[in-house]
Write an enzyme that holds these catalytic residues in place. Structure first.
Site, PDB file in Angstrom:
ATOM      1  N   SER A 134     -43.498 -29.890 -32.800  1.00 18.24           N
ATOM      2  CA  SER A 134     -42.056 -29.941 -32.572  1.00 18.24           C
ATOM      3  C   SER A 134     -41.387 -28.681 -33.117  1.00 18.24           C
ATOM      4  O   SER A 134     -41.687 -27.577 -32.670  1.00 18.24           O
ATOM      5  CB  SER A 134     -41.489 -31.226 -33.186  1.00 18.24           C
ATOM      6  N   ASP A 173     -46.707 -31.438 -28.809  1.00 13.57           N
ATOM      7  CA  ASP A 173     -45.626 -32.158 -28.136  1.00 13.57           C
ATOM      8  C   ASP A 173     -44.293 -31.415 -28.192  1.00 13.57           C
ATOM      9  O   ASP A 173     -43.267 -31.991 -28.554  1.00 13.57           O
ATOM     10  CB  ASP A 173     -45.474 -33.571 -28.705  1.00 13.57           C
ATOM     11  N   HIS A 209     -44.273 -38.917 -29.920  1.00  9.49           N
ATOM     12  CA  HIS A 209     -43.983 -37.519 -30.239  1.00  9.49           C
ATOM     13  C   HIS A 209     -44.771 -37.045 -31.457  1.00  9.49           C
ATOM     14  O   HIS A 209     -45.335 -35.951 -31.453  1.00  9.49           O
ATOM     15  CB  HIS A 209     -42.472 -37.376 -30.471  1.00  9.49           C
TER      16      HIS A 209
END
Length: 295
Positions: free
Chosen positions: A119, A143, A273
């Site tokens: 992220s 992700d 996620h």
């Protein structure tokens, strides 16, 4: 006196690993431009992998991955997170994070073969690869794409998962309240894992209340500078998607492949996620395979 490493045997047990002996893990603080950047060093050997966590997380998010992986590694607390110092301006955009972590990587892990960024940590990796040629030999994005910050804005609270907690209250009456909130946002994750994560990601204030161990973002992340960074870098990238996550769309992958025709993409079924929390052993396997393929 309990230490932040006392929960590692519980991580190991959850993974089906022998809790003894555990790797030697130490916290190291580095001052960069007058601000402290903190990191966890896994073993005293030459470090092979650097891990950068996502927004609202900290270096301990990688504990189970690193126990499964079993290679010398450095997990860095991004500015404004964990034990790293907060910025007065609340600006944690990737290019500024890159300025903070690059000297740490250069000093503590100069021979690292791979940087794994999840992220916000992945976007920081993209920026660092462009701004510091040769620093990042190979990278894994977990992700995330340059479009992810804008894409998240249009997701429901449910689809954001634990990321939705970042925009919630700052302080809480007790730790159990935080654990229950996090469990509701990550219903497929073991409660023991959630409890550990909350303990590592909170601190108790002088009035006895609890607050998150991260600062609030006051600057938005735009995709265009990150796409430019990708075009300016020659670092090989791999992308790992969470099969249940909506943070990366198929069209994002098409664009990534235009910038990186050799992009390798993995999808971890059943993971959201935070792939490192939902499927740590599978993520460790992919990281290990990527390390081996580099030789």
């Amino acid at each position: 006196m309990p230490t932040e490493f006392d929960l590692l045997p519980e991580n190991a047990e959850e993974l089906g690993l022998e809790p003894d002996p555990l790797p030697s893990v130490t916290r190291i603080d580095t001052v960069v431009d007058g601000r402290t950047v903190s990191a966890l060093r896994w073993t005293t050997e030459s470090l092979r992998v650097v891990f950068l966590h996502g927004g609202g997380q900290n270096a301990h998010t990688w504990d189970s991955v690193l126990l499964s992986l079993g290679v010398p590694a450095l997990a860095i607390d991004l500015p404004g997170h964990g034990h790293s110092q907060w910025r007065e301006d609340g600006d944690y955009r990737p290019h500024l994070n890159a300025e903070a972590v690059a000297p740490v990587i250069r000093e503590l892990a100069p021979d690292a073969e791979l940087v794994v960024g999840m992220s916000l940590g992945g976007l920081t990796t993209i920026s660092a690869a462009a701004r510091y040629p040769g620093l990042i030999k190979r990278a894994i994005l977990v992700d995330v794409s340059p479009e992810s910050p804008k894409r998240v804005e249009n997701l429901s609270k449910k689809d954001r998962g634990t990321v939705a907690l970042v925009s919630g209250p700052d302080t809480f009456d007790d730790l159990d309240e935080l654990i229950e909130l996090t469990a509701a946002a990550a219903p497929n994750r073991p409660k023991s894992s959630i409890r550990r994560g909350v303990i590592h990601n909170t601190r108790q204030t002088d009035d006895g209340r609890w607050r998150w161990r991260y600062d609030r973002f006051r600057k938005s992340i735009e995709p265009e500078p990150l796409w430019k960074d990708l075009s300016d870098s020659d670092t090989p990238f791999t992308l790992i998607r969470g099969g249940l996550s909506q943070f990366v769309a198929d069209e994002d992958i098409d664009t990534l492949r235009r910038y990186r025709p050799g992009l390798v993409v993995f999808t971890v079924d059943g993971a959201g996620h935070s792939v490192q929390s939902d499927a740590p052993s599978e993520l460790a396997r992919i990281v290990g395979d990527t390390l081996r393929s580099a030789h």
